[in-house]
Design a protein around this motif. Structure first.
Motif, PDB file in Angstrom:
ATOM      1  N   LEU A   9       0.860  -1.183   0.000  1.00 39.70           N
ATOM      2  CA  LEU A   9       0.000   0.000   0.000  1.00 39.70           C
ATOM      3  C   LEU A   9       0.893   1.229   0.000  1.00 39.70           C
ATOM      4  CD1 LEU A   9      -2.921   1.116   0.141  1.00 39.70           C
ATOM      5  CD2 LEU A   9      -2.622   1.259   2.633  1.00 39.70           C
ATOM      6  N   VAL A  10       0.621   2.121  -0.946  1.00 37.96           N
ATOM      7  CA  VAL A  10       1.435   3.320  -1.108  1.00 37.96           C
ATOM      8  C   VAL A  10       0.628   4.554  -0.706  1.00 37.96           C
ATOM      9  CG1 VAL A  10       2.708   4.739  -2.775  1.00 37.96           C
ATOM     10  CG2 VAL A  10       2.716   2.242  -2.997  1.00 37.96           C
ATOM     11  N   LYS A  11       1.227   5.394   0.148  1.00 34.96           N
ATOM     12  CA  LYS A  11       0.663   6.727   0.410  1.00 34.96           C
ATOM     13  C   LYS A  11       1.109   7.599  -0.762  1.00 34.96           C
ATOM     14  CE  LYS A  11       0.154  10.273   3.982  1.00 34.96           C
ATOM     15  NZ  LYS A  11       0.236  11.453   3.083  1.00 34.96           N
ATOM     16  N   VAL A  12       0.165   7.976  -1.582  1.00 29.33           N
ATOM     17  CA  VAL A  12       0.475   8.592  -2.869  1.00 29.33           C
ATOM     18  C   VAL A  12       0.915  10.041  -2.680  1.00 29.33           C
ATOM     19  CG1 VAL A  12      -0.412   9.155  -5.161  1.00 29.33           C
ATOM     20  CG2 VAL A  12      -1.173   7.056  -4.007  1.00 29.33           C
ATOM     21  N   ALA A  13       2.068  10.372  -3.242  1.00 31.95           N
ATOM     22  CA  ALA A  13       2.525  11.765  -3.256  1.00 31.95           C
ATOM     23  C   ALA A  13       2.200  12.442  -4.572  1.00 31.95           C
ATOM     24  CB  ALA A  13       4.037  11.821  -3.009  1.00 31.95           C
ATOM     25  N   ALA A  14       2.186  11.666  -5.657  1.00 35.24           N
ATOM     26  CA  ALA A  14       1.903  12.224  -6.978  1.00 35.24           C
ATOM     27  C   ALA A  14       1.370  11.119  -7.874  1.00 35.24           C
ATOM     28  CB  ALA A  14       3.162  12.843  -7.581  1.00 35.24           C
ATOM     29  N   ALA A  15       0.530  11.519  -8.822  1.00 32.77           N
ATOM     30  CA  ALA A  15      -0.059  10.574  -9.777  1.00 32.77           C
ATOM     31  C   ALA A  15       0.033  11.168 -11.172  1.00 32.77           C
ATOM     32  CB  ALA A  15      -1.515  10.274  -9.419  1.00 32.77           C
ATOM     33  N   GLY A  16       0.443  10.359 -12.132  1.00 26.17           N
ATOM     34  CA  GLY A  16       0.543  10.826 -13.504  1.00 26.17           C
ATOM     35  C   GLY A  16      -0.811  10.824 -14.202  1.00 26.17           C
ATOM     36  N   ILE A  17      -0.964  11.749 -15.147  1.00 29.83           N
ATOM     37  CA  ILE A  17      -2.170  11.833 -15.971  1.00 29.83           C
ATOM     38  C   ILE A  17      -1.853  11.210 -17.330  1.00 29.83           C
ATOM     39  CG2 ILE A  17      -3.849  13.396 -17.031  1.00 29.83           C
ATOM     40  CD1 ILE A  17      -3.983  13.673 -14.072  1.00 29.83           C
ATOM     41  N   ASN A  18      -2.745  10.355 -17.819  1.00 33.33           N
ATOM     42  CA  ASN A  18      -2.545   9.705 -19.109  1.00 33.33           C
ATOM     43  C   ASN A  18      -3.840   9.713 -19.915  1.00 33.33           C
ATOM     44  OD1 ASN A  18       0.307   8.365 -18.919  1.00 33.33           O
ATOM     45  ND2 ASN A  18      -0.661   7.927 -16.948  1.00 33.33           N
ATOM     46  N   LEU A  43      -0.479  15.079 -11.070  1.00 38.82           N
ATOM     47  CA  LEU A  43      -1.215  15.572  -9.903  1.00 38.82           C
ATOM     48  C   LEU A  43      -0.325  15.441  -8.666  1.00 38.82           C
ATOM     49  CD1 LEU A  43      -4.779  13.953 -10.168  1.00 38.82           C
ATOM     50  CD2 LEU A  43      -4.123  16.299 -10.760  1.00 38.82           C
ATOM     51  N   GLU A  44      -0.231  16.501  -7.903  1.00 36.26           N
ATOM     52  CA  GLU A  44       0.476  16.444  -6.608  1.00 36.26           C
ATOM     53  C   GLU A  44      -0.542  16.141  -5.536  1.00 36.26           C
ATOM     54  OE1 GLU A  44       4.161  18.730  -4.556  1.00 36.26           O
ATOM     55  OE2 GLU A  44       2.661  19.977  -5.553  1.00 36.26           O
ATOM     56  N   VAL A  45      -0.465  14.940  -4.983  1.00 37.58           N
ATOM     57  CA  VAL A  45      -1.497  14.466  -4.056  1.00 37.58           C
ATOM     58  C   VAL A  45      -1.188  14.890  -2.622  1.00 37.58           C
ATOM     59  CG1 VAL A  45      -2.702  12.418  -3.179  1.00 37.58           C
ATOM     60  CG2 VAL A  45      -2.014  12.547  -5.585  1.00 37.58           C
ATOM     61  N   TYR A  99      -5.524   8.214  -8.568  1.00 37.46           N
ATOM     62  CA  TYR A  99      -5.948   9.554  -8.141  1.00 37.46           C
ATOM     63  C   TYR A  99      -6.537   9.462  -6.735  1.00 37.46           C
ATOM     64  CZ  TYR A  99      -6.076  10.963 -13.181  1.00 37.46           C
ATOM     65  OH  TYR A  99      -5.803  11.229 -14.501  1.00 37.46           O
ATOM     66  N   ALA A 100      -5.729   9.099  -5.781  1.00 36.68           N
ATOM     67  CA  ALA A 100      -6.204   8.907  -4.410  1.00 36.68           C
ATOM     68  C   ALA A 100      -5.042   9.085  -3.448  1.00 36.68           C
ATOM     69  CB  ALA A 100      -6.815   7.508  -4.248  1.00 36.68           C
ATOM     70  N   GLN A 101      -5.376   9.270  -2.183  1.00 41.36           N
ATOM     71  CA  GLN A 101      -4.322   9.463  -1.180  1.00 41.36           C
ATOM     72  C   GLN A 101      -3.590   8.172  -0.863  1.00 41.36           C
ATOM     73  OE1 GLN A 101      -6.937  11.453   1.727  1.00 41.36           O
ATOM     74  NE2 GLN A 101      -5.582  13.245   1.568  1.00 41.36           N
ATOM     75  N   LEU A 119      17.234   7.364  -8.302  1.00 38.95           N
ATOM     76  CA  LEU A 119      18.093   8.307  -7.594  1.00 38.95           C
ATOM     77  C   LEU A 119      18.079   9.665  -8.298  1.00 38.95           C
ATOM     78  CD1 LEU A 119      20.200   8.356  -5.228  1.00 38.95           C
ATOM     79  CD2 LEU A 119      21.941   7.960  -6.985  1.00 38.95           C
ATOM     80  N   GLY A 120      17.867  10.715  -7.532  1.00 37.88           N
ATOM     81  CA  GLY A 120      17.934  12.062  -8.086  1.00 37.88           C
ATOM     82  C   GLY A 120      16.620  12.600  -8.618  1.00 37.88           C
ATOM     83  N   LEU A 121      15.570  11.773  -8.646  1.00 37.68           N
ATOM     84  CA  LEU A 121      14.274  12.237  -9.138  1.00 37.68           C
ATOM     85  C   LEU A 121      13.344  12.557  -7.981  1.00 37.68           C
ATOM     86  CD1 LEU A 121      15.288  11.273 -11.897  1.00 37.68           C
ATOM     87  CD2 LEU A 121      13.039  10.274 -12.300  1.00 37.68           C
ATOM     88  N   SER A 122      12.525  13.591  -8.169  1.00 38.34           N
ATOM     89  CA  SER A 122      11.492  13.913  -7.188  1.00 38.34           C
ATOM     90  C   SER A 122      10.353  12.905  -7.314  1.00 38.34           C
ATOM     91  CB  SER A 122      10.953  15.323  -7.446  1.00 38.34           C
ATOM     92  OG  SER A 122      10.223  15.355  -8.676  1.00 38.34           O
ATOM     93  N   LEU A 123       9.494  12.881  -6.313  1.00 38.31           N
ATOM     94  CA  LEU A 123       8.337  11.988  -6.386  1.00 38.31           C
ATOM     95  C   LEU A 123       7.406  12.399  -7.520  1.00 38.31           C
ATOM     96  CD1 LEU A 123       7.627  11.472  -2.574  1.00 38.31           C
ATOM     97  CD2 LEU A 123       8.321   9.715  -4.212  1.00 38.31           C
TER      98      LEU A 123
END
Length: 333
Positions: free
Chosen positions: A38-47, A330-332, A101-103, A117-121
């Motif tokens: 289970l992941v606490k979502v920080a960001a979700a991509g739009i497609n 999306l920045e969740v 698209y959820a928390q 390594l080196g990438l933001s969420l």
């Protein structure tokens, strides 16, 4: 397992329609199943599949969440039975069949990968859907080899920008189509050897001229429709065409003689409904061959715009203008 709330905010689609159909709602926090995290979502991509689902034209596969969202990045907060690769607190990005698209979002741990390594969420959330799609279609199915040529239609979308970068990274000569001089310049800045403005230029003629009449070895097509016949004309002998979307429609009148005379292969695939084992194999290939390039900074997803979670409608509206260059996220949290 950390203490989790009982409910979460998710973006729902009460009634299919335009971007305004995306409505924040309250849902129970899902629990990870066997082999899941289970992941606490920080960001979700739009497609684009999210857009088609929102319109009511792309229902989730059986067993998938009705919440849209096919790629996420965030922090592991719970482990399902048998999940052992990741620990609570690890940061991952993941390809999911829905629910992004959820928390909070569960995912099979085999389709989750460490945040490079080196990438933001936010950047990590822009990777899974496009990288899995391009790798499986261009490299697995169409067998692109170093020294060959690749034509990418729609070069400034999420798929297009990823295909240009991966094609160049693995030794191909890359041609692309885009819809304005500015978009063509963006494609060249990503490494495209030739960017063709499809509104003012004939991509078949341009590709033939650039290859001495030979044509291209591999074509990645998201357009379909009238492009199907034109792709047959633009392809080289023994060329391979990977069809992954139909923005111009899935029906066309086509003369298949070129397919025979050139010994072409026209293949197609969707990703969302494929078995978890298939996606796991793609994940392992990406981790082995592409993740080191991301960690070295040789590859980096092109980001268009980051929208707040509550403005999913704005993010979809942005995608539907086709003005974007790169990934919308999306920045969740």
């Amino acid at each position: 397992m950390t203490d989790l709330p009982a409910t979460m905010t998710a973006i729902t689609i009460p009634t299919p329609g335009g971007p305004e159909a995306l409505v924040p709602g309250t849902r129970p926090v899902p629990q990870p199943g066997k082999g899941e995290i289970l992941v606490k979502v920080a960001a979700a991509g739009i497609n684009r599949p999210d857009v088609v689902q929102r319109r009511g034209l792309y229902p989730p596969p059986p067993g998938a969440s009705d919440i849209p969202g096919l790629e996420i990045a965030g922090t592991v907060v719970a482990l399902g039975e048998g999940a052992s690769r990741y620990a609570i607190g690890d940061q991952v990005c993941a390809l999911v069949t829905g629910g992004g698209y959820a928390q909070y979002c569960p995912t099979p741990e085999v389709t989750a990968l460490p945040v490079p390594l080196g990438l933001s969420l936010q950047e990590a959330a822009a990777i899974p859907e496009t990288f899995f799609t391009v790798w499986s279609n261009v490299f697995d199915r169409a067998r692109l080899q170093p020294g060959e040529s690749l034509l990418v239609h729609g070069g400034t979308g999420g798929i297009g920008t990823t295909a240009i970068m991966l094609g160049k990274a693995f030794g191909a000569k890359v041609f692309t189509t885009a819809g304005s001089p500015e978009k063509c310049e963006a494609c060249r800045s990503l490494g495209a050897d030739l960017a063709i403005d499809y509104k003012t230029q004939d991509f078949v003629a341009e590709v033939k001229a650039a290859t001495g009449g030979k044509g291209v070895d591999v074509i990645l097509d998201v357009v379909g429709g009238t492009y199907i016949q034109r792709n047959f004309e633009a392809a080289a002998t023994d060329g391979r065409i990977a069809q992954i979307a139909f923005q111009d429609g899935s029906k066309a009148q086509v003369d298949f003689m070129r397919l025979m005379l050139k010994r072409l292969t026209h293949t197609g695939a969707t990703l969302r409904s494929r078995p978890v084992a298939d996606k796991a194999a793609i994940a392992r290939a990406l981790e082995e061959k592409v993740w080191p390039l991301l960690a070295q900074g040789a590859l980096r997803p092109l980001m268009d715009r980051i929208f707040p979670f509550t403005d999913a409608a704005g993010a979809h509206a942005r995608m539907e203008t086709s003005a974007h260059m790169g990934k919308i996220v999306l920045e969740v949290a």
